[in-house]
Design a protein around this motif. Sequence first.
Motif, PDB file in Angstrom:
ATOM      1  N   PRO A   1       7.067   5.617  -5.486  1.00  0.00           N
ATOM      2  CA  PRO A   1       6.156   6.522  -5.404  1.00  0.00           C
ATOM      3  C   PRO A   1       5.346   7.142  -6.620  1.00  0.00           C
ATOM      4  O   PRO A   1       5.883   7.186  -7.728  1.00  0.00           O
ATOM      5  N   LYS A   2       4.081   7.408  -6.624  1.00  0.00           N
ATOM      6  CA  LYS A   2       3.379   7.812  -7.977  1.00  0.00           C
ATOM      7  C   LYS A   2       3.163   9.250  -7.639  1.00  0.00           C
ATOM      8  O   LYS A   2       2.601   9.677  -6.579  1.00  0.00           O
ATOM      9  N   ALA A   3       3.274  10.193  -8.508  1.00  0.00           N
ATOM     10  CA  ALA A   3       2.880  11.450  -8.277  1.00  0.00           C
ATOM     11  C   ALA A   3       1.355  11.659  -8.338  1.00  0.00           C
ATOM     12  O   ALA A   3       0.722  11.121  -9.149  1.00  0.00           O
ATOM     13  N   LYS A   4       0.758  12.371  -7.490  1.00  0.00           N
ATOM     14  CA  LYS A   4      -0.675  12.319  -7.457  1.00  0.00           C
ATOM     15  C   LYS A   4      -1.216  13.804  -7.612  1.00  0.00           C
ATOM     16  O   LYS A   4      -2.478  14.142  -7.524  1.00  0.00           O
ATOM     17  N   GLY A   5      -0.210  14.886  -7.367  1.00  0.00           N
ATOM     18  CA  GLY A   5      -0.628  16.210  -7.235  1.00  0.00           C
ATOM     19  C   GLY A   5      -1.690  16.657  -6.417  1.00  0.00           C
ATOM     20  O   GLY A   5      -1.774  15.795  -5.185  1.00  0.00           O
ATOM     21  N   ARG A   6      -2.521  17.745  -6.366  1.00  0.00           N
ATOM     22  CA  ARG A   6      -3.430  18.025  -5.579  1.00  0.00           C
ATOM     23  C   ARG A   6      -4.749  17.271  -5.416  1.00  0.00           C
ATOM     24  O   ARG A   6      -5.456  17.433  -4.554  1.00  0.00           O
ATOM     25  N   ARG A   7      -5.023  16.823  -6.682  1.00  0.00           N
ATOM     26  CA  ARG A   7      -6.262  15.898  -6.590  1.00  0.00           C
ATOM     27  C   ARG A   7      -6.196  15.024  -7.890  1.00  0.00           C
ATOM     28  O   ARG A   7      -5.932  15.632  -9.137  1.00  0.00           O
ATOM     29  N   MET A   8      -6.257  13.661  -7.872  1.00  0.00           N
ATOM     30  CA  MET A   8      -6.446  12.788  -9.020  1.00  0.00           C
ATOM     31  C   MET A   8      -7.721  13.015  -9.694  1.00  0.00           C
ATOM     32  O   MET A   8      -8.522  13.423  -9.008  1.00  0.00           O
ATOM     33  N   ALA A   9      -7.609  12.717 -11.012  1.00  0.00           N
ATOM     34  CA  ALA A   9      -8.942  12.217 -11.680  1.00  0.00           C
ATOM     35  C   ALA A   9      -9.643  11.085 -10.886  1.00  0.00           C
ATOM     36  O   ALA A   9      -8.851  10.166 -10.449  1.00  0.00           O
ATOM     37  N   LEU A  10     -11.015  11.211 -11.155  1.00  0.00           N
ATOM     38  CA  LEU A  10     -11.438   9.899 -10.544  1.00  0.00           C
ATOM     39  C   LEU A  10     -11.258   8.779 -11.369  1.00  0.00           C
ATOM     40  O   LEU A  10     -11.117   8.707 -12.789  1.00  0.00           O
TER      41      LEU A  10
ATOM     42  N   GLN B   1       0.921  -1.138   0.087  1.00  0.00           N
ATOM     43  CA  GLN B   1      -0.056   0.080   0.110  1.00  0.00           C
ATOM     44  C   GLN B   1       0.858   1.437   0.052  1.00  0.00           C
ATOM     45  O   GLN B   1       0.424   2.401  -0.413  1.00  0.00           O
ATOM     46  N   ASN B   2       1.907   1.136   0.525  1.00  0.00           N
ATOM     47  CA  ASN B   2       2.893   2.352   0.765  1.00  0.00           C
ATOM     48  C   ASN B   2       3.707   2.592  -0.115  1.00  0.00           C
ATOM     49  O   ASN B   2       4.484   1.494  -1.054  1.00  0.00           O
ATOM     50  N   ARG B   3       4.065   4.017  -0.740  1.00  0.00           N
ATOM     51  CA  ARG B   3       5.024   4.338  -1.519  1.00  0.00           C
ATOM     52  C   ARG B   3       5.935   5.353  -0.956  1.00  0.00           C
ATOM     53  O   ARG B   3       5.569   6.310  -0.323  1.00  0.00           O
ATOM     54  N   MET B   4       7.294   4.741  -0.817  1.00  0.00           N
ATOM     55  CA  MET B   4       8.125   5.753  -0.134  1.00  0.00           C
ATOM     56  C   MET B   4       9.661   5.592  -0.836  1.00  0.00           C
ATOM     57  O   MET B   4       9.842   4.675  -1.667  1.00  0.00           O
TER      58      MET B   4
END
Lengths: 155, 406
Positions: A135-144, A94-97
């Motif tokens: 880690p994956k970049a998700k920004g401030r809000r991902m698209a659904l 689950q974790n990305r570091m």
Amino acid sequence: MNGPEAFKDQVKQLYRALTGLLIAFVMVIGLVMAYVNDPSIFDSKDDSWVAVPEEDPDLIVDGIHQRTGLIEAEGLMAVVSNCTSCHSAKLITQNRMNAERWNTTIAWMQETQNLWDLGDQQEVIVNYLVTNYPPKAKGRRMALTDIQWYELEEE
Amino acid sequence: MKRRAFIQKTALSAFAAALGTEIVFGANLLKGYTPLGLQDPDPFELFKKNKDMVVLNDRPWNIEARAHLLDEKITSNANMFIRNNGLIPQEIDVANWTLTIDGESVKNSKTYSLEELKTKFKQYTYQLTLECGGNGRSEFDPPAKGNQWTVGAVHCAQWTGVRLRDVLEDAGIASDAVYIGYHAADVHLSGDPTKEPISRGCPMSKALQEETLLAFKLNGQDIPVAHGYPLRLVAGGWPASVSGKWIERISIRNIVHDGAKMTGTAYRVPCKPVAPGAKVADADMCIIESMPVKSLITYPKSGAVLKKGRKLNIRGHAWAGELEVAKMEYSIDFGSTWKSCELSKPANRLAWQHFTASIDFPEVGYYEVWARATDSQGKAQPMVLPGWNPKGYLNNACHRIAIKVQ
């Protein structure tokens, strides 16, 4: 001893050595085969261990270690044996570091969660994690995503 | 397991090394440890959970609901998230279960049986919103460590029990009391009996609130084991970790409680805002108290397809920690315009409130319905992620569902 005698003796010695090696080799192969066939073969009777029927605990299908769901890659078994004793592999996947944060997390587990010293395995483990679970970049809000469309029935 | 036993035989370790298998620092492995995946029961069966719940972690158990599963006004056990820090106590002896009140600031340390608690003190029933501090963690970037909760680590069920205040006052609270800290019967993941998986608490002001209960019933039934049977502390509106399960002891402290997961970065956020990914010293982390304003659209389930011209009736819940939700709105244009929802009053303080709205879509196409609650102090949910924090707590960004109009 003259020439031919000494030669014969040397041949005999070599023959014995080779035979010995061959016997040792056959025994090792035998032990390996026996172990692969039945990993419990070397166990002494120890009642503190509960016998659990298991197929192959490290079965890999389509690049996934079936028991834990971890990706098959260099370092997999180091992760399985050191990181899934106390908690589920699901907590890992689950974790990305990045490496620094994994090392900090390991230190935290050692300080508070009774994790043992990982020795030179730590680098192997951290490399496995950052390579296979980056880690994956998700920004401030991902698209659904993963929307399962369905026709809404009348209420 | 046998393989592990084999590997632990030091005499043969060289042999194992030759095989190229894992070499653990085997002596440190716990005796009797059962590997995962071999004896796992079906959690849905075991905990009587809805099959659509999502298992995030099976050791310890962490299971979350999905938005549409939380449609009930009072959440039933089937749809309640489970967040465990340790292992569920194996043997619970209810007949001999006791609660001890102790600590530096108790006047007379006292021990009560469950029966004494039930008969000696008046019982109260409240609907209380419990949300995991890490609900919404999965959205943070850079990612935050821990179980990657999406939206489903919240519930509002009906709890019955005695007021913690009445029990604490029966034992006597000294004037220097600052905090309470709970101690429970769950087992540390490592199996180490000297370690507690979690031992949190709250300031006296929260402990003495009318709605803070020592509960023994959930929705009129015995509390299910995974939720703290036979005795749970319930402190609505605060991170659900304050609501300790399987409670055996509560200490009245003359300092801020320093039990497991009270210190360091656990259930704390930076005292002052930080940039995403920043390193924050433990000394600059502050304990989370009241949870922020938030809401969830529980009907319809995301992904609904409807015909043009049809009205869409949405509904859901909104909550605001210690506060009440004052206003509820929705948007179908990504926050460009907002329209009001009908919003009910809470059943009691700290219960979530219900909202409804009827939506007209102007044209066919893809829409998202966004929901935004505003609390009684004028604070609204943000449309993007709120302040990043190292452990990924307190994400109260607007909930969204996808809708297609044909």
